[in-house]
Structure formats: structure tokens, C-alpha cells
Scaffold this active site. Structure first.
Site, short mmCIF file in Angstrom:
data_model
loop_
_atom_site.label_atom_id
_atom_site.label_comp_id
_atom_site.label_asym_id
_atom_site.label_seq_id
_atom_site.Cartn_x
_atom_site.Cartn_y
_atom_site.Cartn_z
N SER A 147 0.84 -1.20 0.00
CA SER A 147 0.00 0.00 0.00
C SER A 147 0.88 1.26 0.00
O SER A 147 1.65 1.45 -0.94
CB SER A 147 -0.94 -0.05 1.20
OG SER A 147 -1.99 0.87 1.06
N ASP A 223 -10.30 -5.50 -2.83
CA ASP A 223 -9.64 -4.49 -2.00
C ASP A 223 -10.48 -3.22 -2.00
O ASP A 223 -10.74 -2.64 -3.07
CB ASP A 223 -8.25 -4.24 -2.61
CG ASP A 223 -7.38 -3.33 -1.77
OD1 ASP A 223 -7.92 -2.38 -1.17
OD2 ASP A 223 -6.16 -3.56 -1.73
N HIS A 256 -7.43 -5.99 1.29
CA HIS A 256 -6.21 -5.18 1.47
C HIS A 256 -5.39 -5.63 2.69
O HIS A 256 -4.40 -5.01 3.03
CB HIS A 256 -6.64 -3.71 1.64
CG HIS A 256 -5.54 -2.71 1.40
ND1 HIS A 256 -4.91 -2.56 0.18
CD2 HIS A 256 -4.94 -1.79 2.22
CE1 HIS A 256 -3.99 -1.60 0.26
NE2 HIS A 256 -3.97 -1.12 1.48
#
Lengths: 276, 276
Positions: A147, A223, A256
């Protein structure tokens, strides 16, 4: 440098260490896994840069990297995501800025410029420290992240291609300078001149001529940050135009979280091992 | 039953669920990993009982069981370690008693007997609930656990040998009725009549004629609780006298943490898979 904890795991050693940082003007903590092969001599090192809200600890607890890293003989180095401490300016109610959200850049704006220098911390200070203190072969480095840390890994590699033999990312923020959850942080850390932001934006760096040999990215299709925050298609476009071979794996039904990361950790470790 | 969270991991599903428990007279939470094979039909199930201070979450985060469980097609069921909630009597400053320290027994003493019935909760209520709600093959169950949960796993298997096709433990408390960190809990949960305690003590159950087919135990030699709390030699003695084949692996340099557990998780999963 102070040892916070050390435990045997998979024949190697998972350590946590703290040191005074010049770059960040505070104490910084990092995790380092040394595989059993480090007892015989220096081993290659894979940096793992974490995402928003994380410390060095999240991937250490949930990343499931030790089994295969021990088999492959790779050290795993996991820095914190921002400066820490009571004297470090912060916005405690904002998880997308301040502590836990350093974005791997060197801030230029007051009052953040004093501490928020994660780019220099990672690429210079921590690099020198671990090279000095641990049996690491610094001529064989690789970098990955998740991320915000995926953004960090790719931008740092693009700006230091001679340093990193391989690069990968889990659900990276492809274009932080325009994404809703990162643009406000770029403004506060770097000011209003958006040309400065380009030095910390993957797609902008690629447009501006920076290159890496290849790139592996895994991205979950479920996600929640996919469409607004991550936007792997921007990375795909930039890599295609620049001729950077990108392996982008869209993973059906994954989110995620570290459930996603741990699932594909082996694949990333093998990608790096083949190039280290 | 309520679904708290669900995430795809290693092709399967890691879920967390909450339900009203009759046995514990409170809401109880548990974690269940279903491997991908559960989409085709019922799969065998391995219970993992956690140690003191833990909830369902510690092993879910740090146990590293999903990769191989998905490959082997085994569900992993992780209950909490005690009743929970504001109405449940507790000693908040005592980590060896009360919440997080249910010791997998049915308490007889007030005020604990109302809620602290983890033995019935595990062997009856939760068994029936998961059999009804998930694609589990309850004719193929196995059980393992860590520390207090290792004690739980072995005692529950000794008392229900027909239910569990295999048993293992990580650093189990071999004789809780005499160990410093568990004896006070036995007194408070079960009263002063020590003959009652024997129903929840591994070595006493073996002395009293209970049997299992075989047992795998891993124990770190650098475990800080080895000499006073765990004492695997008592288990070794009891098994030797009873003719229970015990594989006791003393693992050099490992401590009591999830670094130890995750290192040997694969070995335990394969032990159970071979017997399920």
C-alpha cells in the site's frame, strides 16, 4: 542501537531494535529477521515497507515471511512508517497523515520537515546502520512493500535502481499525488508546488525517465481501496509506455489485509530470490 | 451466530464469529479457517486451543497455519480461552486466572461456576454449533494447543479418545494441578478437593487409566516457563508408564512465543493430516 527483543524462529533470529535517528530526530524502531545462513556470512536483504497506520510490527506478526526467507537465506528488514515520539508533530485523528503515515518522503514544510524524513532515513541512515551492525550483503538488496509501503518501495527503487536488484509490491498506491487519501499528506509535507511531488510519485517518476528492470505487483480484486486509492491501471499504463516489464496479478476475491499479503508472500520472496 | 469478519486467505476463508453461549452464559467469539476444499464438501477439523492471556485472535494472526492447512484441506478452529463480558467475574490484575485463563475446565465454585465452563463449551456447545453451521466432517477431528491450551488439548483428548483421531501440543502444561501458575486457578475454579482436579490434569488422567493412541509435543529449550510451569518430563514419565507413544521434540533455543509455534506449525499439521 538497542536490542528490544530477539527470538529464534525457523532456525534464524527475529529481532527488534531501536536507535537514535538523525534523519528523523527521534528514536526509531525496526525489525530484522536474519535467516540461519547469516551465521555463516553476509546474506542478501529484502526491505519490506509497511502501509498506513502500521509500525515495524504488523508484518513481523502477520506477514508469514520467515519460513521461506529462512529456506532462501534472505534477511527481511522492516522499518517503521514514520517518525515517533511525543515531540513529533502529528494529527492524532487523521490516519492518513502524521505518525504512521510518513509516505517515505523528505518533508520540506514546517513543522514536519524536522522529523518526517523517511526517504533519507531508509535510503541512507538505516542502510548504513544495518550494514554496520548485521551480517548483511548490501550489494544484494531488494525492496517490497504494501500500500503506502508499495509506493515507497517502487519510488525508492526508481530513484536508486543501482541499489536494488529487484522490486515488488502488494497493492501499492500507484499515484499518491492524485489519490484522495494521500494528496492532502503530500500538500502538508511538501507544500503547494506540485512539481516537487513528482519525486515521490511512481507514475510521475516513470514519466520523468526513471527506470527499473522489472516489477511484480499483486492486487486483490476485493480491495476496498482499489478504485480510489490504489488504481493499478495507472501503474500499468506508465510501465507500458516506459517499457518496464510489469507482472500485475489481479487476485480474485482478496482484500487489502495481511490475509492477502501473507497468501502471496512466498511468490514475492521467490521473485526476489531469483534476482538477488 | 453472527459473522464478525471474513477474508480470503490462501484460497480459503478466515472467518471470525460470535454467538450466545449457554455453557458460558455470555457472548463467545471464535475463529475458523475453512480451506478451499470446503467448497466441495465437508473437511476434517483441527481444534487449536490457545494459552493464557490469549483470545481466538493470537494464533489467527501469528500461528501461520493457513498455507499448509489450505494445501492439506483441514479446517482450523480456534476458540477463545475463557468467558468474556462485563458480567463475568474476573481478577483483572491476575493473568493466570479469570478472563483469558479458563483452563478448559467446568468450574464448580461460586461465583465462577456460572460462566467458566470451557470444557462443556468446547466439547459440546461449540462442537454442535460448528457442525451445524459449517461444512465440517465431525467424524474427523483432531486437537492441538499451546501452553494452557496444550493442557486443554491433551486432557480433552484423553477424556474423549473416540472423538479425536490425533493429538498434539506446543509447550503444554503437563501437570497444572501442581504448577505454580495454575494451581491457584484450580483451587478457585474447583475448590479444595484435589481429587476433583484430576479430571483436568494430563498426568493424573493418564495415571487414572485414560489413554490416547499417540502424542506429539514440541517444547523450546529456552522457554522461560519450562522448569516451573511446563515440565514436559512429567508428561514423558506418565506416557512411558502408560505405554502411550510420545514424540517429545526438545527444540534448541526456542522460547514460549508464537515464533516457536509458527516454526513448528507445519510439523504439527502434517502429524494430524497423516492421522485424520
Amino acid at each position: 542501537m538497542e536490542t528490544i527483543s530477539k527470538a529464534k524462529a525457523f532456525g534464524g533470529t527475529q529481532g527488534v531494535y531501536r536507535h537514535k535517528s538523525e534523519a528523523c530526530q527521534c528514536d526509531m524502531t525496526f525489525a530484522l529477521f536474519l535467516p540461519p545462513q547469516a551465521e555463516q556470512g553476509p546474506v542478501p536483504v529484502l526491505w519490506y515497507l509497511s502501509g498506513l497506520t502500521c509500525t515495524h510490527q504488523n508484518v513481523m506478526d502477520k506477514g508469514e515471511y520467515r519460513r521461506l526467507a529462512a529456506e532462501l537465506g534472505i534477511a527481511i528488514l522492516c522499518p517503521d512508517t514514520s517518525p515517533r515520539g511525543d515531540d513529533v508533530p502529528d494529527e492524532p485523528d487523521n490516519w492518513q497523515f502524521g505518525k504512521g503515515a510518513g509516505f517515505y518522503l523528505d518533508a520540506t514544510e514546517a513543522p514536519f520537515a524536522k522529523n518526517y524524513n523517511m526517504y533519507s532515513y531508509i535510503t541512507e541512515e538505516l542502510t548504513e546502520l544495518v550494514a554496520q551492525k548485521f551480517p548483511l550483503d548490501m550489494s544484494h538488496q531488494a525492496i517490497t512493500g504494501h500500500s503506502m509501503g508499495g509506493h515507497g518501495a517502487i519510488t525508492i527503487a526508481l530513484k536508486n535502481p543501482e541499489r536494488f536488484k529487484s522490486v515488488s509490491a502488494f497493492a501499492p498506491i500507484a499515484q499518491p499525488s492524485t489519490a484522495g487519501w494521500s494528496k492532502p499528506a503530500f500538500e502538508k509535507y511538501l507544500g503547494n508546488d506540485q512539481s516537487v511531488w513528482r519525486a515521490y510519485d511512481t507514475t510521475a517518476l516513470i514519466e520523468d525517465g526513471h527506470r527499473i528492470e522489472s516489477l511484480l505487483v499483486d492486487q486483490g480484486t476485493s480491495d476496498g481501496f482499489l478504485d480510489d486509492g490504489l488504481r493499478p491501471w495507472l501503474l500499468q499504463e506508465a510501465c507500458a509506455k516506459a517499457g518496464i516489464p510489469l507482472t500485475l496479478n489481479m487476485q480474485d476475491g482478496y482484500d487489502h489485509s495481511y490475509y492477502f499479503i501473507s497468501t502471496f508472500m512466498d511468490e514475492h520472496l521467490r521473485w526476489h530470490a531469483a534476482r538477488l
